[in-house]
Design a protein around this motif. Structure first.
Motif, short mmCIF file in Angstrom:
data_model
loop_
_atom_site.label_atom_id
_atom_site.label_comp_id
_atom_site.label_asym_id
_atom_site.label_seq_id
_atom_site.Cartn_x
_atom_site.Cartn_y
_atom_site.Cartn_z
N ALA A 74 -40.64 31.35 -20.51
CA ALA A 74 -41.14 32.54 -21.21
C ALA A 74 -40.15 33.02 -22.27
CB ALA A 74 -41.41 33.66 -20.20
N LEU A 75 -38.86 32.74 -22.08
CA LEU A 75 -37.83 33.15 -23.03
C LEU A 75 -37.55 32.07 -24.07
CD1 LEU A 75 -35.35 34.91 -20.58
CD2 LEU A 75 -37.06 35.96 -22.06
N GLY A 76 -38.43 31.08 -24.14
CA GLY A 76 -38.32 30.06 -25.18
C GLY A 76 -37.49 28.86 -24.82
N GLN A 77 -36.98 28.79 -23.61
CA GLN A 77 -36.16 27.64 -23.19
C GLN A 77 -37.09 26.61 -22.54
OE1 GLN A 77 -33.49 30.20 -20.87
NE2 GLN A 77 -31.80 29.45 -22.14
N ARG A 78 -37.67 25.74 -23.37
CA ARG A 78 -38.63 24.74 -22.92
C ARG A 78 -38.19 23.36 -23.38
NH1 ARG A 78 -44.55 27.49 -24.03
NH2 ARG A 78 -44.06 29.59 -23.32
N PRO A 79 -37.85 22.50 -22.43
CA PRO A 79 -37.77 22.69 -20.97
C PRO A 79 -36.61 23.59 -20.58
CG PRO A 79 -36.95 20.54 -21.56
CD PRO A 79 -37.49 21.12 -22.83
N ALA A 80 -36.64 24.06 -19.32
CA ALA A 80 -35.62 24.99 -18.85
C ALA A 80 -34.34 24.24 -18.50
CB ALA A 80 -36.13 25.74 -17.62
N PRO A 81 -33.19 24.68 -19.00
CA PRO A 81 -31.93 24.03 -18.62
C PRO A 81 -31.61 24.31 -17.14
CG PRO A 81 -31.69 25.36 -20.62
CD PRO A 81 -33.00 25.72 -20.01
N VAL A 82 -31.19 23.30 -16.43
CA VAL A 82 -30.84 23.47 -15.03
C VAL A 82 -29.72 24.49 -14.88
CG1 VAL A 82 -29.92 22.33 -12.98
CG2 VAL A 82 -31.62 21.17 -14.39
N GLY A 83 -28.75 24.45 -15.79
CA GLY A 83 -27.64 25.38 -15.72
C GLY A 83 -28.09 26.83 -15.82
N GLU A 84 -29.07 27.11 -16.68
CA GLU A 84 -29.56 28.47 -16.82
C GLU A 84 -30.31 28.92 -15.56
OE1 GLU A 84 -30.34 32.22 -18.59
OE2 GLU A 84 -28.82 30.65 -18.84
N VAL A 85 -31.05 28.02 -14.92
CA VAL A 85 -31.72 28.34 -13.66
C VAL A 85 -30.69 28.66 -12.58
CG1 VAL A 85 -33.24 27.44 -11.84
CG2 VAL A 85 -33.75 26.95 -14.24
N VAL A 86 -29.63 27.87 -12.53
CA VAL A 86 -28.55 28.12 -11.56
C VAL A 86 -27.93 29.49 -11.81
CG1 VAL A 86 -26.28 27.36 -10.81
CG2 VAL A 86 -28.08 25.67 -11.18
N ARG A 87 -27.69 29.83 -13.10
CA ARG A 87 -27.07 31.12 -13.42
C ARG A 87 -27.99 32.28 -13.05
NH1 ARG A 87 -27.17 35.19 -16.61
NH2 ARG A 87 -29.03 34.47 -17.70
N LEU A 88 -29.29 32.16 -13.34
CA LEU A 88 -30.22 33.23 -13.04
C LEU A 88 -30.31 33.51 -11.54
CD1 LEU A 88 -33.18 32.50 -15.49
CD2 LEU A 88 -31.75 34.56 -15.47
N LEU A 89 -30.16 32.46 -10.73
CA LEU A 89 -30.30 32.62 -9.29
C LEU A 89 -28.97 32.88 -8.59
CD1 LEU A 89 -32.92 29.79 -8.62
CD2 LEU A 89 -33.33 32.25 -8.69
N GLY A 90 -27.87 32.69 -9.30
CA GLY A 90 -26.56 32.95 -8.70
C GLY A 90 -26.23 32.04 -7.54
N THR A 91 -26.57 30.79 -7.64
CA THR A 91 -26.33 29.85 -6.55
C THR A 91 -25.63 28.61 -7.09
OG1 THR A 91 -27.39 28.67 -4.72
CG2 THR A 91 -28.61 28.76 -6.81
N THR A 92 -25.59 27.55 -6.31
CA THR A 92 -24.90 26.32 -6.70
C THR A 92 -25.88 25.32 -7.28
OG1 THR A 92 -25.20 25.33 -4.51
CG2 THR A 92 -23.24 26.69 -4.85
N PRO A 93 -25.40 24.42 -8.13
CA PRO A 93 -26.30 23.38 -8.68
C PRO A 93 -26.95 22.53 -7.59
CG PRO A 93 -24.26 23.49 -9.93
CD PRO A 93 -24.06 24.36 -8.74
N GLY A 94 -26.20 22.24 -6.52
CA GLY A 94 -26.76 21.41 -5.46
C GLY A 94 -27.94 22.07 -4.76
N THR A 95 -27.85 23.38 -4.53
CA THR A 95 -28.95 24.10 -3.87
C THR A 95 -30.19 24.09 -4.74
OG1 THR A 95 -27.35 25.53 -2.76
CG2 THR A 95 -29.63 26.30 -2.86
N VAL A 96 -30.00 24.37 -6.04
CA VAL A 96 -31.14 24.36 -6.95
C VAL A 96 -31.74 22.96 -7.05
CG1 VAL A 96 -31.83 24.62 -9.36
CG2 VAL A 96 -30.42 26.38 -8.28
#
Length: 761
Positions: A74-96
C-alpha cells in the motif's frame, strides 16, 4: 503483485512435494471436476472465494506477517522488501522467513530472494484494524488537480503526484514539517495518529486556518469526515513504531484424563446418540413432527420427545438435526387447504424410500455430517470451522490428555483462527465441545479414537465398527420386574426393551421396569405372549425370571377381555364382564347401554372409550367395524434407497497423486469456444444436427451437464458429462458417474436418445 499467469509459472516451477503442499493447504482447488492442468489450478487459487477461505484458516502470526506485506504494498513498496517487513514487525529475519514459507505453501504470497509479492486480490487499501487508515495515493486520487497544485505549493514541491508521494513517504521530512504546525493542530494530529485514522466532521480540524488540510496531514472525504494518510500516521508514531506481532502460541496447561475412561465415555455417548436417533425416527414414523413457521422444531416438542425417551433436550435436538441433515427425516409440505379450512403445518417424517442404515454406518454418517456439513450458500460456516479447529488442536495432545482450562482452549483456538467472522468466538468453542461430547468425538476434554479417525479417514470404518461393537446386546432381568444393561445398549436391545418396559435410569447402566401397563402396550401394538417371551429370552443374559413370565401371561390372558368397536362406539364381551362394566361408576361418563347380552354401546368414540376402560384397570383391544383388531404399526413399502460408505473415488483426493498428474500434463490448454463443439459434432452427423442436438452442444459449452450415449466395444453406455475440451477427433469430458475425466471419440458419441436398453456409468 502476482497475477494468475505469473502464479501459473510459479506453480510449474515447483516439484511434486511442493505442489502437493499447496494443494493440501487449499483443498477447495481440488473440488470436482478436478483441475485438468496447472492453469486451472492457478485460476482457482487466484479466485476471491478460494483466497477468502484460505485467509480464514491462517493463524495470528501469519495474518500479522501478511498485513505487514500488504502495508508495504500500500505504501508503494511492490514487491515488499523482506527487511522492511522484519522492521515493521520488530522481529528477526528467521522468524519472518518461517512464516513467509508457510504462507507461500498456501500460495498467499511468493518470495523472490529479498522481496515478497502478493496475489492481486490480497491487495488491501485500508488498515483500520491496525489503527491506520488509507494510503496517500488513494486519497490523492479523490482530489482535483487544483487541490494537488495547492498542496504542492504549500509544501514547496514541484507539481506532481509522485513528488507528493515521495515527500510523505519520508518520515523525517513529515516530522520536520509537523513541528511547524500550531500547537492545537499538533495535539489533534497526534491523537489521530495514535489510532483514529478517520474522524467524523471536518470543522474541529480547521484550526489555525486549516493548516492540517493545507499541508496534506488530513484530507476531506466524500462523506464529510477527516482522514489521515497512513504515511502521516506512521511518521508521527515515530521511526521505532512496530506493528503487533505474536509469533508464540498462548500457553496452556494439560490434564491427564486417561485413555480407557475417555474411550468408555466416547462409546457410551455414541451409542446413546444412536439410541436417540432410533427413538426420534420411530416417533416421527408413528406421528410426523410438526414444524414451526420458520421451519424448525419447537422447544415444547423437543422437551416432550425428551421426556418420552428419557433423553435430554440437547440430545433430542441434536438427533433431530442430524436426522434432517442426513436425509433420514424429510420436511413435507401439506396440501393447500380449501377455502374456510385451516392450513396444516409442514411436518418432518422419515423418508419412506430410504432404508435405515445399520448402527456403525449411521454413526459414520452422523460423524461426517457433523465434521463437514453442507456449505452455507453465502457465508462461511463458522461453527464447522471452529469444530474442526478444536478437534485438530486437541488431537495434537497425547491420547487421554485434555487442556485443563476451557478459557485457555478458547485463547489457543482464537490464536489459530483470528479472522473468523464472529463476535462470540468463545460461544462457538463451547458449542463445538458440547456437540463433540454428545457424539463421542471428545470425552472429558480429550479427543477420542473417533475424533482422531475424522482426521485420518482411512481408519474411520475400522474405529466406528469397533466402537459400535462395544454395545451391550443382552440385559440382566431381575425378579423385581426390572431389566438392567450395564453399559450402553445397542439399538436393537434398547428398542426391544422400550417396547415392553419403561426406562427408569440412565448413565453407566440403563434400567427398565415392567408393569401391566407397559406389557399391555406391547400387546396393543400386535405382540403375542409367545413372541414377547421369545424376544425377551433372546436378549436375556440368563433365564427370564418367573415373575416376568407370569406378568406377560397374565396380561395376555386378560388382553381383549373387552372389545371396543369403532362405531362411535360398541363394546363387545362376555355377559358377566359387560354387566360389570355397565355398573362401574367410573365408566358412567361413557353412557354404556346394553343392546344385547354381549354388546354395550357407548356415547364416546372408540379412542375415548379405550382410554376410559384402561384407566379403570381393564385391558380392552380396539377393533374395526368388521371385527379385525387395529394395530398401530403399519406395513411399510420396501425401501428403494440405502446408505453406503463412500467408494474410493468419492473420498477426498490425495494431493500427492494430483500433484504428480498435474506436473505430467501440459501447463495450459485451449478453451472450448462458443459453437466449436456444435461444428465438430455437425461433421459427425454429416452436417445434420437436430435442434435438440444443437441445444445439447450449447449446454455442454456453457458448463451444464448433459446426458449422452457412448458406443463402447461392449455396447452403448449412457454417460452424464460436463466441462468438455476438444482435442482433434476426441472430446475430453468430466464424467459425473465415474468422478473422473474420460476421452470420448466424437464418432462414438450419440447425442440422441438411446433406442435400445443401455448401461449407465
Amino acid at each position: 503483485m502476482i497475477t494468475a499467469d505469473e502464479l501459473l509459472g510459479r506453480l510449474a516451477a515447483l516439484d511434486r512435494e511442493g505442489l502437493a503442499k499447496v494443494l493440501a493447504h487449499r483443498p477447495d482447488v481440488l473440488r470436482e471436476p478436478w483441475p485438468r492442468r496447472l492453469d486451472v489450478v492457478a485460476a482457482r487459487l487466484a479466485s476471491a472465494e478460494s483466497l477468502n477461505d484460505a485467509v480464514l484458516g491462517l493463524s495470528l502470526p501469519q495474518v500479522q506477517v501478511l498485513a505487514a506485506v500488504q502495508l508495504c504494498h500500500a505504501l508503494g513498496q511492490r514487491p515488499a522488501p523482506v527487511g522492511e517487513v522484519v522492521r515493521l514487525l520488530g522481529t528477526t529475519p528467521g522468524t519472518v522467513a518461517s512464516v513467509v514459507d508457510d504462507l507461500a505453501e498456501r500460495a498467499l504470497l511468493w518470495r523472490d530472494v529479498d522481496d515478497i509479492a502478493l496475489p492481486d486480490l490480497l491487495d488491501r487499501r485500508t488498515f483500520d484494524a491496525e489503527g491506520l487508515g488509507r494510503p496517500l495515493a488513494d486519497l490523492l486520487d479523490e482530489v482535483g488537480r487544483t487541490r494537488l497544485a495547492h498542496l504542492s505549493r504549500n509544501l514547496g514541491l514541484p507539481e506532481g503526484r509522485q513528488e507528493l508521494l515521495r515527500f510523505f513517504r519520508d518520515g523525517d521530512r513529515v516530522r520536520e514539517l509537523f513541528r511547524t504546525a500550531p500547537e492545537p493542530t499538533r495535539k489533534l494530529l497526534r491523537d489521530m495518529a495514535d489510532g483514529v485514522p478517520e474522524a467524523e466532521g471536518m470543522l474541529p480540524f480547521h484550526t489555525a486556518d486549516g493548516w492540517a488540510f493545507d499541508h496534506g496531514f488530513l484530507f476531506g472525504t466524500y462523506y464529510g469526515s477527516a482522514a489521515m494518510p497512513i504515511e502521516v500516521s506512521l511518521a508521527l508514531r515515530g521511526p521505532g513504531h512496530q506493528l503487533p506481532f505474536t509469533p508464540a502460541e498462548p500457553e496452556y496447561a494439560v490434564v491427564r484424563v486417561g485413555v480407557e475412561p475417555a474411550e468408555a465415555t466416547s462409546s457410551a455417548a455414541a451409542l446413546r446418540l444412536l439410541d436417540r436417533l432410533s427413538s426420534v425416527l420411530d416417533l416421527a414414523a408413528a406421528e410426523p413432527f410438526p414444524l414451526l413457521k420458520d421451519g424448525t422444531i419447537g422447544a415444547r416438542l423437543v422437551k416432550k420427545v425428551a421426556k418420552d425417551t428419557g433423553a435430554t433436550p440437547a440430545e433430542i435436538e441434536l438427533a433431530i438435526d442430524f436426522a434432517a441433515q442426513t436425509g433420514l427425516l424429510l420436511a413435507d409440505e401439506p396440501p393447500v387447504p380449501r377455502r374456510g379450512q385451516k392450513a396444516l403445518p409442514p411436518t418432518l417424517a422419515p423418508d419412506p424410500d430410504l432404508a435405515r442404515p445399520g448402527a456403525a454406518l449411521l454413526y459414520r454418517l452422523v460423524l461426517t455430517t457433523w465434521w463437514d456439513p453442507a456449505p452455507l450458500e453465502h457465508d462461511a460456516d463458522v461453527g464447522a470451522l471452529v469444530r474442526r479447529l478444536v478437534v485438530r488442536l486437541l488431537a495434537r495432545l497425547e491420547p487421554g490428555t485434555a487442556i485443563a482450562d476451557a478459557d485457555a482452549l478458547t485463547r489457543l483456538a482464537a490464536w489459530h483462527a483470528p479472522t473468523l467472522p464472529t463476535d462470540d468466538f468463545a460461544g462457538h468453542v463451547r458449542d463445538a465441545l458440547d456437540s463433540a461430547e454428545l457424539l463421542g468425538v471428545v470425552a472429558h476434554g480429550a479427543v477420542t479414537a473417533a475424533g482422531r479417525a475424522l482426521l485420518d479417514n482411512d481408519r474411520l470404518v475400522e474405529v466406528t465398527d469397533e466402537l459400535v461393537a462395544r454395545a451391550r446386546t443382552t440385559a440382566l432381568f431381575g425378579t423385581d420386574l426390572t431389566a438392567i444393561v450395564p453399559g450402553s445398549p445397542d439399538a436393537r436391545l434398547a428398542a426391544s426393551l422400550d417396547r415392553v418396559a419403561d426406562r427408569e435410569a440412565q448413565g453407566t447402566a440403563t434400567s427398565w421396569r415392567f408393569s401391566p401397563a407397559t406389557v399391555r402396550r406391547a400387546f396393543d401394538q400386535g405382540a403375542t405372549a409367545a413372541e414377547l417371551l421369545d424376544e425377551l429370552g433372546a436378549i436375556a443374559a440368563g433365564e427370564l425370571p418367573q415373575p416376568l413370565v407370569y406378568l406377560v401371561n397374565d396380561v395376555a390372558r386378560r388382553h381383549g377381555e373387552a372389545q371396543v368397536l369403532d362405531v362411535a362406539s360398541v363394546v363387545v364381551g362376555e355377559p358377566a364382564m359387560l354387566a360389570e362394566l355397565a355398573a362401574h361408576r367410573k365408566l358412567a361418563k361413557l353412557g354404556l347401554r346394553a343392546v344385547a347380552p354381549t354388546v354395550l354401546t357407548s356415547t364416546v368414540d372408540a379412542s375415548g372409550t379405550l382410554d376410559a376402560l384402561r384407566e379403570a384397570g381393564y385391558a380392552p383391544t380396539e377393533h374395526t367395524a368388521d371385527g379385525s383388531i387395529v394395530l398401530p404399526a403399519r406395513e411399510l413399502a420396501e425401501p428403494k434407497v440405502t446408505f453406503r460408505d463412500p467408494e474410493p473415488g468419492e473420498l477426498a483426493p490425495d494431493p500427492l497423486d494430483h500433484a504428480e498428474r498435474l506436473l505430467a500434463a501440459p501447463a495450459s490448454g485451449p478453451s472450448l469456444l462458443r459453437g466449436q463443439l456444435a461444428r465438430a459434432m455437425s461433421d459427425r452427423y454429416a452436417g445434420r444436427l437436430t435442434p435438440k442436438q444443437q441445444q445439447l452442444c450449447w449446454q455442454l459449452e456453457a458448463g451444464i451437464p448433459a446426458d449422452v450415449v457412448y458406443q463402447t466395444d461392449d455396447g452403448p453406455t449412457e454417460l452424464v458429462i460436463a466441462y468438455p475440451e476438444l482435442d482433434g477427433d476426441v472430446l475430453d469430458v468430466w464424467s459425473l458417474g465415474d468422478h473422473a475425466y474420460r476421452r470420448l471419440e466424437l464418432a462414438r458419441i450419440d447425442l440422441g436418445q438411446a433406442s435400445t436398453p443401455v448401461s449407465r456409468a
